[in-house]
Design a protein around this motif. Structure first.
Motif, PDB file in Angstrom:
ATOM      1  N   ASP A 157      10.645  52.190-113.812  1.00 45.18           N
ATOM      2  CA  ASP A 157      10.189  51.379-114.271  1.00 45.18           C
ATOM      3  C   ASP A 157       9.543  50.345-113.680  1.00 45.18           C
ATOM      4  O   ASP A 157       9.381  48.577-113.267  1.00 45.18           O
ATOM      5  CB  ASP A 157      10.213  51.847-115.494  1.00 45.18           C
ATOM      6  CG  ASP A 157       9.625  52.825-115.930  1.00 45.18           C
ATOM      7  OD1 ASP A 157       8.704  53.510-115.812  1.00 45.18           O
ATOM      8  OD2 ASP A 157      10.201  53.304-117.143  1.00 45.18           O
ATOM      9  N   GLU A 158      11.129  48.881-113.774  1.00 46.05           N
ATOM     10  CA  GLU A 158      11.330  47.890-113.271  1.00 46.05           C
ATOM     11  C   GLU A 158      11.229  47.588-111.874  1.00 46.05           C
ATOM     12  O   GLU A 158      10.043  46.708-111.026  1.00 46.05           O
ATOM     13  CB  GLU A 158      12.462  47.502-113.288  1.00 46.05           C
ATOM     14  CG  GLU A 158      13.124  46.377-112.947  1.00 46.05           C
ATOM     15  CD  GLU A 158      12.223  44.914-113.463  1.00 46.05           C
ATOM     16  OE1 GLU A 158      12.320  43.870-112.415  1.00 46.05           O
ATOM     17  OE2 GLU A 158      11.504  44.463-114.298  1.00 46.05           O
ATOM     18  N   ILE A 159      11.398  48.431-111.094  1.00 43.17           N
ATOM     19  CA  ILE A 159      10.677  48.360-109.021  1.00 43.17           C
ATOM     20  C   ILE A 159       9.481  48.626-109.246  1.00 43.17           C
ATOM     21  O   ILE A 159       8.868  48.118-108.704  1.00 43.17           O
ATOM     22  CB  ILE A 159      11.699  49.227-108.694  1.00 43.17           C
ATOM     23  CG1 ILE A 159      12.768  50.325-108.825  1.00 43.17           C
ATOM     24  CG2 ILE A 159      11.058  49.462-107.150  1.00 43.17           C
ATOM     25  CD1 ILE A 159      13.879  48.579-107.963  1.00 43.17           C
ATOM     26  N   LEU A 160       8.627  49.875-109.990  1.00 42.88           N
ATOM     27  CA  LEU A 160       7.294  49.466-110.201  1.00 42.88           C
ATOM     28  C   LEU A 160       6.307  47.730-110.458  1.00 42.88           C
ATOM     29  O   LEU A 160       6.173  47.239-110.023  1.00 42.88           O
ATOM     30  CB  LEU A 160       6.762  50.450-110.705  1.00 42.88           C
ATOM     31  CG  LEU A 160       6.614  52.004-110.165  1.00 42.88           C
ATOM     32  CD1 LEU A 160       6.187  53.304-111.399  1.00 42.88           C
ATOM     33  CD2 LEU A 160       6.083  51.744-108.908  1.00 42.88           C
ATOM     34  N   ARG A 161       7.651  47.480-111.944  1.00 45.51           N
ATOM     35  CA  ARG A 161       7.293  46.306-111.689  1.00 45.51           C
ATOM     36  C   ARG A 161       7.276  45.568-111.242  1.00 45.51           C
ATOM     37  O   ARG A 161       5.928  44.841-111.034  1.00 45.51           O
ATOM     38  CB  ARG A 161       7.452  46.061-113.467  1.00 45.51           C
ATOM     39  CG  ARG A 161       6.727  44.711-114.394  1.00 45.51           C
ATOM     40  CD  ARG A 161       8.323  44.116-115.102  1.00 45.51           C
ATOM     41  NE  ARG A 161       9.553  43.462-114.196  1.00 45.51           N
ATOM     42  CZ  ARG A 161       9.267  42.390-114.087  1.00 45.51           C
ATOM     43  NH1 ARG A 161       8.125  41.483-115.176  1.00 45.51           N
ATOM     44  NH2 ARG A 161      10.173  41.927-113.644  1.00 45.51           N
ATOM     45  N   ALA A 162       7.848  45.512-110.724  1.00 45.61           N
ATOM     46  CA  ALA A 162       8.484  44.190-109.635  1.00 45.61           C
ATOM     47  C   ALA A 162       7.512  44.956-108.086  1.00 45.61           C
ATOM     48  O   ALA A 162       6.415  43.270-108.153  1.00 45.61           O
ATOM     49  CB  ALA A 162       9.974  44.460-109.047  1.00 45.61           C
ATOM     50  N   ILE A 163       7.108  46.214-107.814  1.00 45.12           N
ATOM     51  CA  ILE A 163       6.516  45.566-106.603  1.00 45.12           C
ATOM     52  C   ILE A 163       4.663  45.162-107.112  1.00 45.12           C
ATOM     53  O   ILE A 163       3.920  44.765-106.237  1.00 45.12           O
ATOM     54  CB  ILE A 163       6.127  47.650-106.223  1.00 45.12           C
ATOM     55  CG1 ILE A 163       7.327  48.073-105.834  1.00 45.12           C
ATOM     56  CG2 ILE A 163       5.279  46.977-105.086  1.00 45.12           C
ATOM     57  CD1 ILE A 163       7.749  49.216-105.217  1.00 45.12           C
ATOM     58  N   ASP A 164       4.367  45.426-108.540  1.00 46.75           N
ATOM     59  CA  ASP A 164       2.971  44.933-108.463  1.00 46.75           C
ATOM     60  C   ASP A 164       2.792  43.430-108.603  1.00 46.75           C
ATOM     61  O   ASP A 164       1.676  43.060-108.618  1.00 46.75           O
ATOM     62  CB  ASP A 164       2.444  45.231-110.183  1.00 46.75           C
ATOM     63  CG  ASP A 164       2.284  46.967-110.826  1.00 46.75           C
ATOM     64  OD1 ASP A 164       2.147  47.095-109.399  1.00 46.75           O
ATOM     65  OD2 ASP A 164       2.834  47.702-110.955  1.00 46.75           O
ATOM     66  N   SER A 165       4.336  42.844-109.410  1.00 41.18           N
ATOM     67  CA  SER A 165       3.623  41.504-108.997  1.00 41.18           C
ATOM     68  C   SER A 165       3.690  41.075-107.210  1.00 41.18           C
ATOM     69  O   SER A 165       3.507  40.185-107.867  1.00 41.18           O
ATOM     70  CB  SER A 165       6.107  41.075-109.806  1.00 41.18           C
ATOM     71  OG  SER A 165       5.569  39.811-109.407  1.00 41.18           O
ATOM     72  N   ALA A 178       8.353  36.268-116.738  1.00 41.89           N
ATOM     73  CA  ALA A 178       9.512  36.929-117.357  1.00 41.89           C
ATOM     74  C   ALA A 178       8.713  37.959-117.839  1.00 41.89           C
ATOM     75  O   ALA A 178       8.235  37.592-118.482  1.00 41.89           O
ATOM     76  CB  ALA A 178      10.453  36.157-118.237  1.00 41.89           C
ATOM     77  N   ASN A 179       9.510  39.158-117.608  1.00 43.56           N
ATOM     78  CA  ASN A 179       9.284  39.733-118.789  1.00 43.56           C
ATOM     79  C   ASN A 179       7.555  40.694-118.217  1.00 43.56           C
ATOM     80  O   ASN A 179       6.685  41.600-118.634  1.00 43.56           O
ATOM     81  CB  ASN A 179       9.236  39.882-120.039  1.00 43.56           C
ATOM     82  CG  ASN A 179      11.072  39.777-120.349  1.00 43.56           C
ATOM     83  OD1 ASN A 179      11.756  40.370-119.588  1.00 43.56           O
ATOM     84  ND2 ASN A 179      11.619  39.511-121.549  1.00 43.56           N
ATOM     85  N   TRP A 180       6.571  40.084-117.506  1.00 42.27           N
ATOM     86  CA  TRP A 180       5.465  40.170-116.693  1.00 42.27           C
ATOM     87  C   TRP A 180       4.701  41.405-117.307  1.00 42.27           C
ATOM     88  O   TRP A 180       5.997  42.392-116.443  1.00 42.27           O
ATOM     89  CB  TRP A 180       4.756  39.021-115.491  1.00 42.27           C
ATOM     90  CG  TRP A 180       3.412  39.688-115.240  1.00 42.27           C
ATOM     91  CD1 TRP A 180       2.432  38.497-116.048  1.00 42.27           C
ATOM     92  CD2 TRP A 180       3.145  40.240-114.245  1.00 42.27           C
ATOM     93  NE1 TRP A 180       1.253  39.747-115.277  1.00 42.27           N
ATOM     94  CE2 TRP A 180       1.918  40.595-114.155  1.00 42.27           C
ATOM     95  CE3 TRP A 180       4.147  41.363-113.436  1.00 42.27           C
ATOM     96  CZ2 TRP A 180       1.142  41.205-113.494  1.00 42.27           C
ATOM     97  CZ3 TRP A 180       2.469  41.939-112.705  1.00 42.27           C
ATOM     98  CH2 TRP A 180       1.927  42.124-112.543  1.00 42.27           C
ATOM     99  N   LYS A 181       4.030  42.319-117.119  1.00 40.54           N
ATOM    100  CA  LYS A 181       3.781  43.012-116.767  1.00 40.54           C
ATOM    101  C   LYS A 181       2.146  43.213-116.077  1.00 40.54           C
ATOM    102  O   LYS A 181       1.181  42.277-116.905  1.00 40.54           O
ATOM    103  CB  LYS A 181       3.748  44.261-118.011  1.00 40.54           C
ATOM    104  CG  LYS A 181       4.960  44.675-118.353  1.00 40.54           C
ATOM    105  CD  LYS A 181       4.492  45.375-119.450  1.00 40.54           C
ATOM    106  CE  LYS A 181       6.298  45.849-120.666  1.00 40.54           C
ATOM    107  NZ  LYS A 181       6.051  47.213-121.462  1.00 40.54           N
ATOM    108  N   SER A 182       1.571  43.986-115.655  1.00 42.68           N
ATOM    109  CA  SER A 182       0.656  44.106-115.032  1.00 42.68           C
ATOM    110  C   SER A 182      -0.814  43.735-115.904  1.00 42.68           C
ATOM    111  O   SER A 182      -0.787  45.190-117.786  1.00 42.68           O
ATOM    112  CB  SER A 182      -0.045  45.402-114.267  1.00 42.68           C
ATOM    113  OG  SER A 182      -1.335  44.763-113.598  1.00 42.68           O
ATOM    114  N   GLY A 183      -1.355  42.828-115.480  1.00 41.02           N
ATOM    115  CA  GLY A 183      -2.647  42.766-116.425  1.00 41.02           C
ATOM    116  C   GLY A 183      -2.799  41.780-117.531  1.00 41.02           C
ATOM    117  O   GLY A 183      -3.479  40.847-118.405  1.00 41.02           O
TER     118      GLY A 183
END
Length: 219
Positions: A157-165, A178-183
Motif C-alpha cells: 500500500d505504501e508503494i502505491l501511495r508513493a507512486i501516486d505522489s 508526510a503521510n499524504w494520501k491521494s486527494g
C-alpha cells in the motif's frame, strides 16, 4: 557504488515465467516495480508475492507493470506459484525472473560481485540483501528504492501511495507532505513564486514562508 534515485535503471535480458524478456522493452513507455526475493519457498516472500498478485489491478490503473525476481531458476518459480495461491488465494500472473546465476541481483547491487555465479547451495540468509523494491519511471530512471529485512513483510500500500505522489509531482510543481494520501492537500514547491502559485493553483495557504499548501491538482 550502489544505485541511487535518478540513476538509470540497469537494463538486462533474463528468463522469466513469461519467457525471455528484455527489461527496457518489457517496461515500454510506462512505469515498473521490480521487487526482489532471496529464495523461493520462504514464508514472508510467499505472502508478498500473493499480496502483489491481489493488487495487480491497482498498479495497472496507474500504468505500472509488476515484475518479481528470486534467486532461483524459473522452473522452481512455477512450483512456488502453487504454494503462493494456496497461502494467499491469489495466482501470480505477472512475470517472475529466474536469477539462478545471480546476474540481476548483482547488477542491481543487491549482492556483491564476488559471491559467485550460481544460486545452488545458497540459503535465504546468504541472499538476505535481495529484499529491495525499485520503482522505475518511463524515462528508465530509478524513482524509489526500499530495502527490507527478511523478517519484515513489505507494505505494498505504501508503494502505491508513493507512486501516486511521484506521478502527481511529475505533472505539477508540487510535493506531498508526510503521510499524504491521494486527494489530500499538497505542497507548492519553492521554485514557484507566489504570483505564479496563484495563477497555477488559485488560493493557497501560507503556513510558513517556505511552506505553502494547496488543494491537490485534478489533472
Amino acid at each position: 557504488m550502489g544505485l541511487r534515485i535518478n540513476d538509470t535503471a540497469p537494463d538486462f535480458t533474463a528468463e522469466t515465467t513469461h519467457g525471455t524478456i528484455n527489461f527496457y522493452e518489457w517496461i515500454g513507455d510506462g512505469w515498473a516495480v521490480l521487487f526482489s526475493h532471496p529464495k523461493n519457498f520462504t514464508p514472508v516472500c510467499t505472502t508478498e508475492l500473493g499480496t502483489m498478485a491481489g493488487m495487480e489491478s491497482e498498479f495497472k490503473k496507474r500504468n505500472v507493470k509488476i515484475i518479481g525476481i528470486s534467486v532461483d531458476p524459473v522452473e522452481s518459480h512455477e512450483k512456488w506459484g502453487q504454494d503462493i495461491q494456496t497461502a494467499t488465494g491469489h495466482s501470480v500472473k505477472y512475470p517472475l525472473i529466474g536469477d539462478k546465476d545471480l546476474s540481476v541481483a548483482k547488477l542491481y547491487d543487491m549482492l556483491p560481485a564476488e559471491v559467485g555465479d550460481s544460486s545452488d547451495g545458497r540459503t535465504p540468509a546468504d541472499n538476505a540483501t535481495v529484499r529491495s523494491v525499485f520503482v522505475i519511471g518511463p524515462d528508465k530512471k530509478i524513482k524509489l528504492v526500499l530495502t527490507y529485512p527478511m523478517t519484515t513483510g513489505r507494505n505494498f500500500d505504501e508503494i502505491l501511495r508513493a507512486i501516486d505522489s511521484m506521478q502527481l509531482t511529475a505533472r505539477h510543481q508540487v510535493a506531498t507532505p508526510a503521510n499524504w494520501k491521494s486527494g489530500e492537500d499538497v505542497i507548492i514547491t519553492p521554485a514557484v513564486s507566489n504570483e505564479d502559485a496563484t495563477k497555477r493553483f488559485g488560493s493557497y495557504d501560507t503556513v510558513l514562508p517556505y511552506l505553502r499548501k494547496t488543494k491537490q491538482p485534478s489533472a
